[in-house]
Design a protein around this motif. Sequence first.
Motif, short mmCIF file in Angstrom:
data_model
loop_
_atom_site.label_atom_id
_atom_site.label_comp_id
_atom_site.label_asym_id
_atom_site.label_seq_id
_atom_site.Cartn_x
_atom_site.Cartn_y
_atom_site.Cartn_z
N UNK A 17 0.86 -1.18 0.00
CA UNK A 17 0.00 0.00 0.00
C UNK A 17 0.90 1.23 0.00
N UNK A 18 1.01 1.88 -1.16
CA UNK A 18 1.98 2.96 -1.35
C UNK A 18 1.40 4.28 -0.88
N UNK A 39 5.68 18.53 4.31
CA UNK A 39 6.34 17.52 5.14
C UNK A 39 7.40 16.75 4.34
N UNK A 40 8.28 16.09 5.06
CA UNK A 40 9.38 15.33 4.47
C UNK A 40 8.84 14.15 3.68
N UNK A 45 11.93 7.01 -1.80
CA UNK A 45 13.09 6.23 -1.33
C UNK A 45 12.65 4.93 -0.69
N UNK A 46 11.57 4.96 0.10
CA UNK A 46 11.11 3.75 0.76
C UNK A 46 10.59 2.72 -0.23
N UNK A 233 6.59 2.70 4.29
CA UNK A 233 7.08 3.40 5.48
C UNK A 233 7.41 2.43 6.62
N UNK A 234 6.93 1.18 6.52
CA UNK A 234 7.18 0.22 7.60
C UNK A 234 8.62 -0.31 7.60
N UNK A 235 9.39 -0.01 6.56
CA UNK A 235 10.80 -0.42 6.58
C UNK A 235 11.70 0.80 6.74
N UNK A 236 11.15 1.88 7.30
CA UNK A 236 11.88 3.15 7.44
C UNK A 236 11.92 3.57 8.90
#
Length: 288
Positions: A17-18, A39-40, A45-46, A233-236
Amino acid sequence: MPPEPGAARPLHGMSVDVEEWFQVGAFERTIDKADWDRLDSRVEANTDAVLSLFAETGTRATFFTLGWVAHRHPGLIRRIVAAGHEMASHGWDHQRVFTMTADQFRADLLRARTAIEDAGGQAVTGYRAPSFSIDTRTPWAHRVLAEAGYRYSSSVAPLRHDHYGWAASPRYAWRPLADADLIELPVTVAQFGQRRLATGGGFFRMLPAKLTDIAIGQVERDRHGAMFYFHPWEIDPGQPRVTAAPLRSRIRHYSRLGAMEGKLRALLGRHDWGRVDQVAAREAAQLA
């Protein structure tokens, strides 16, 4: 029943889910949409890191992408398509379906699909509702999807949860409309007696990986394909911290981010994974 000796291993759906780290349901009352562009941005990248992981493991997957993201990062969408993955829709800006009318939902679908198809040049035929927000409050949603030409939806969590869930939903693929070919592919849950436990996303990140393997084993026993999901985002683990968010939201969002990539790599090696459109075609054939 388990697969017969010599039979091909079941194919399971791997999905991503991007969305940006700040677009999640946990922060929807804390971060204003008007501030998103300030926001950043870390989604590109993720997601590139996810693409590298899939290339390393030989995995093909489906990327349920927000139109908002596709509009701002068309190069990312092209890279996903070039790597052989399926593009699908996650709506425009992560608005939950049960907060919309049927006409608003129809407009949201069109806006998102246009952005994704324009960026990637690939037809979009799959949809996943933000926060699995198709349930008993949206009796019109599947009809709108069918009329828009979608072949499948993976928008239902067949359990009870404080944010979402359709506990009465079938556990496996089903046809929500008697006069349409659209199929619903609920995300995979583990069944323990009368209780169902979720296995993807934050549940996979925080709970023992064995729970997901048990759920997949149950799915294989019943001769279906599992439906797994996670977010880039779960690997960041280095993403910004939203200290103003409620404690429960922060625990759910930030717990064990550093462990997620390793758990995913191991999971990808333990089962056979493919695009959701492939799994949808197999499930549709079983329903015929």
